[in-house]
Design a protein around this motif. Structure first.
Motif, PDB file in Angstrom:
ATOM      1  N   LEU A  11       0.847  -1.193   0.000  1.00 17.78           N
ATOM      2  CA  LEU A  11       0.000   0.000   0.000  1.00 17.78           C
ATOM      3  C   LEU A  11       0.883   1.243   0.000  1.00 17.78           C
ATOM      4  N   VAL A  12       0.590   2.151  -0.903  1.00 19.05           N
ATOM      5  CA  VAL A  12       1.371   3.382  -0.997  1.00 19.05           C
ATOM      6  C   VAL A  12       0.432   4.539  -1.305  1.00 19.05           C
ATOM      7  N   ALA A  91      -3.447  -2.547  -8.872  1.00 23.46           N
ATOM      8  CA  ALA A  91      -3.645  -3.785  -9.632  1.00 23.46           C
ATOM      9  C   ALA A  91      -2.799  -4.889  -9.012  1.00 23.46           C
ATOM     10  N   VAL A  92      -3.020  -6.089  -9.492  1.00 22.66           N
ATOM     11  CA  VAL A  92      -2.089  -7.181  -9.224  1.00 22.66           C
ATOM     12  C   VAL A  92      -1.044  -7.157 -10.335  1.00 22.66           C
ATOM     13  N   TYR A  93       0.199  -7.125  -9.953  1.00 24.40           N
ATOM     14  CA  TYR A  93       1.302  -7.068 -10.914  1.00 24.40           C
ATOM     15  C   TYR A  93       1.923  -8.458 -11.047  1.00 24.40           C
ATOM     16  N   TYR A  94       2.055  -8.895 -12.298  1.00 26.53           N
ATOM     17  CA  TYR A  94       2.571 -10.220 -12.599  1.00 26.53           C
ATOM     18  C   TYR A  94       3.891 -10.111 -13.357  1.00 26.53           C
ATOM     19  N   CYS A  95       4.831 -10.918 -12.944  1.00 30.15           N
ATOM     20  CA  CYS A  95       6.098 -11.047 -13.659  1.00 30.15           C
ATOM     21  C   CYS A  95       5.972 -12.150 -14.701  1.00 30.15           C
ATOM     22  N   GLY A  96       6.516 -11.922 -15.863  1.00 27.52           N
ATOM     23  CA  GLY A  96       6.463 -12.904 -16.928  1.00 27.52           C
ATOM     24  C   GLY A  96       7.811 -13.135 -17.567  1.00 27.52           C
ATOM     25  N   GLN A  97       7.968 -14.321 -18.153  1.00 28.59           N
ATOM     26  CA  GLN A  97       9.170 -14.668 -18.915  1.00 28.59           C
ATOM     27  C   GLN A  97       8.709 -15.299 -20.231  1.00 28.59           C
ATOM     28  N   THR A 110       1.700  -9.903  -7.337  1.00 32.09           N
ATOM     29  CA  THR A 110       1.834  -9.146  -6.095  1.00 32.09           C
ATOM     30  C   THR A 110       0.900  -7.935  -6.171  1.00 32.09           C
ATOM     31  N   GLN A 111       0.194  -7.675  -5.095  1.00 32.21           N
ATOM     32  CA  GLN A 111      -0.803  -6.604  -5.073  1.00 32.21           C
ATOM     33  C   GLN A 111      -0.134  -5.257  -4.834  1.00 32.21           C
ATOM     34  N   VAL A 112      -0.496  -4.299  -5.658  1.00 32.54           N
ATOM     35  CA  VAL A 112      -0.094  -2.903  -5.463  1.00 32.54           C
ATOM     36  C   VAL A 112      -1.366  -2.081  -5.306  1.00 32.54           C
ATOM     37  N   THR A 113      -1.460  -1.372  -4.201  1.00 30.96           N
ATOM     38  CA  THR A 113      -2.623  -0.531  -3.934  1.00 30.96           C
ATOM     39  C   THR A 113      -2.153   0.894  -3.693  1.00 30.96           C
ATOM     40  N   VAL A 114      -2.690   1.811  -4.488  1.00 33.96           N
ATOM     41  CA  VAL A 114      -2.336   3.228  -4.360  1.00 33.96           C
ATOM     42  C   VAL A 114      -3.559   3.960  -3.840  1.00 33.96           C
TER      43      VAL A 114
END
Length: 116
Positions: A11-12, A91-97, A110-114
């Motif tokens: 949370l930021v 949003a939920v941030y997803y790492c991809g390869q 990983t959840q990012v909440t602003v």
């Protein structure tokens, strides 16, 4: 089997910063294209940033000038530095390869909440 483990979400307040990390298992990390996507509730997953093996980058229009993707091949890790965060970045941030074979892999997100 490739595993991608994201960290750094949270949370930021609006205008703040966060740095996401994605640690990858598997071989030949340095030749893999890596990136970040995000998905907000009720919306489609969208591309945030991509970095190729040569270090070329590409950003989604909504994050250009605010987010920076980078990679540390010695640590098998890709980062997303997010500055000047806005509520719409929540949003939920997803790492991809992505591999030249056509295979792709995703982390668990990983959840990012602003929010203030």
């Amino acid at each position: 089997q490739v595993q991608l483990v994201e960290s750094g979400g949270g949370l930021v307040q609006p205008g703040g910063s966060l740095r996401l990390s994605c640690a990858a298992s598997g071989s030949f990390f340095s030749i893999r294209t890596m990136g970040w996507y995000r998905q907000a509730p009720g919306k489609q997953r969208e591309m945030v940033a991509i970095i190729t093996s040569s270090g070329s980058t590409n950003y989604g229009d909504s994050v250009k000038g605010r987010f920076t993707i980078s990679r540390d091949n010695a640590k098998n890790t890709v980062y997303l530095q997010m500055n000047l965060l806005k509520p719409e970045d929540t949003a939920v941030y997803y790492c991809g390869q992505w591999r030249t074979s056509g295979s792709s892999y995703w982390g668990q997100g990983t959840q990012v909440t602003v929010s203030s």
